[in-house]
Scaffold this motif. Structure first.
Motif, mmCIF file in Angstrom:
data_model
loop_
_atom_site.group_PDB
_atom_site.id
_atom_site.type_symbol
_atom_site.label_atom_id
_atom_site.label_comp_id
_atom_site.label_asym_id
_atom_site.label_seq_id
_atom_site.Cartn_x
_atom_site.Cartn_y
_atom_site.Cartn_z
ATOM 1 N N VAL A 1 35.353 30.238 41.736
ATOM 2 C CA VAL A 1 35.905 31.473 41.169
ATOM 3 C C VAL A 1 34.989 32.657 41.485
ATOM 4 N N LEU A 2 33.694 32.483 41.334
ATOM 5 C CA LEU A 2 32.756 33.570 41.649
ATOM 6 C C LEU A 2 32.803 33.939 43.123
ATOM 7 N N LEU A 3 32.882 32.950 43.995
ATOM 8 C CA LEU A 3 32.980 33.209 45.427
ATOM 9 C C LEU A 3 34.278 33.931 45.766
ATOM 10 N N ALA A 4 35.377 33.538 45.128
ATOM 11 C CA ALA A 4 36.663 34.205 45.360
ATOM 12 C C ALA A 4 36.614 35.662 44.903
ATOM 13 N N ILE A 5 36.014 35.922 43.753
ATOM 14 C CA ILE A 5 35.891 37.295 43.259
ATOM 15 C C ILE A 5 35.008 38.114 44.183
ATOM 16 N N TRP A 6 33.871 37.559 44.596
ATOM 17 C CA TRP A 6 32.974 38.281 45.501
ATOM 18 C C TRP A 6 33.675 38.599 46.807
ATOM 19 N N LEU B 1 36.402 41.359 46.309
ATOM 20 C CA LEU B 1 35.868 42.700 46.079
ATOM 21 C C LEU B 1 35.169 43.274 47.309
ATOM 22 N N THR B 2 34.427 42.456 48.045
ATOM 23 C CA THR B 2 33.698 42.998 49.197
ATOM 24 C C THR B 2 34.613 43.233 50.388
ATOM 25 N N LYS C 1 40.911 35.617 56.088
ATOM 26 C CA LYS C 1 42.162 35.237 55.448
ATOM 27 C C LYS C 1 42.120 35.621 53.978
ATOM 28 N N LEU C 2 43.264 35.992 53.464
ATOM 29 C CA LEU C 2 43.350 36.358 52.059
ATOM 30 C C LEU C 2 43.078 35.164 51.156
ATOM 31 N N ARG C 3 43.545 33.994 51.552
ATOM 32 C CA ARG C 3 43.418 32.804 50.702
ATOM 33 C C ARG C 3 42.293 31.885 51.150
#
Length: 154
Positions: free
Chosen positions: A16-21, A24-25, A62-64
């Protein structure tokens, strides 16, 4: 059993943290596009993502994807951009209005890339401004003579 549960929780939190980072970046630094590798049939293969210019590389994220690295890297020296086409009626169901679809060839592998006119113009300019593969070689004798020019007069 308790250790397995904690390990799974830690992996879930890291994902989850990696996905948020990543969201956002990349969202703030990239340009939104759709990309698919050819040959593709019908509407299959389109992937949402962002592109980012990094020196002589075009990085596609990629978005996902959760990877901190680019999912595809195109090198400017090997890229060819072919004339764009209009979005088909079937493709307009999931693509934004005003997009064009261009064919991008990277060392024999073909991709279709859907982007707006401004992004297409920027991509075309970036590819065309690449230095040619054949660059002049250094003339070592000429360089040596320029370096030692005043030393023989003494």
């Amino acid at each position: 059993m308790e250790i397995v549960t904690w390990v799974l929780i830690v992996f879930a939190v890291l994902a989850v943290l990696l996905a948020i980072w990543r969201f956002l970046t990349l969202r703030s630094r990239g340009t939104a596009i759709l990309l698919r590798r050819l040959p593709a049939s019908g509407l299959h293969g389109w992937r949402h993502g962002t592109i980012r210019y990094n020196g002589d590389d075009l990085e596609y994220f990629k978005l996902r994807s959760l990877s901190p690295m680019a999912d595809q890297v195109f090198t400017r020296q090997r890229l060819d951009l072919h004339a764009p086409r209009q979005v088909s009626p079937a493709e307009s169901g999931f693509m934004a209005e005003g997009l064009s679809i261009a064919t991008l060839c990277d060392a024999g592998t073909h991709y279709e890339i859907a982007l707006d006119q401004h992004t297409l113009m920027a991509l075309t300019a970036w590819i065309e401004s690449a230095p040619h593969e054949r660059q002049e070689r250094f003339d070592h004798h000429r360089i040596r003579s320029r370096i030692t020019r005043g030393q023989n007069d003494k």
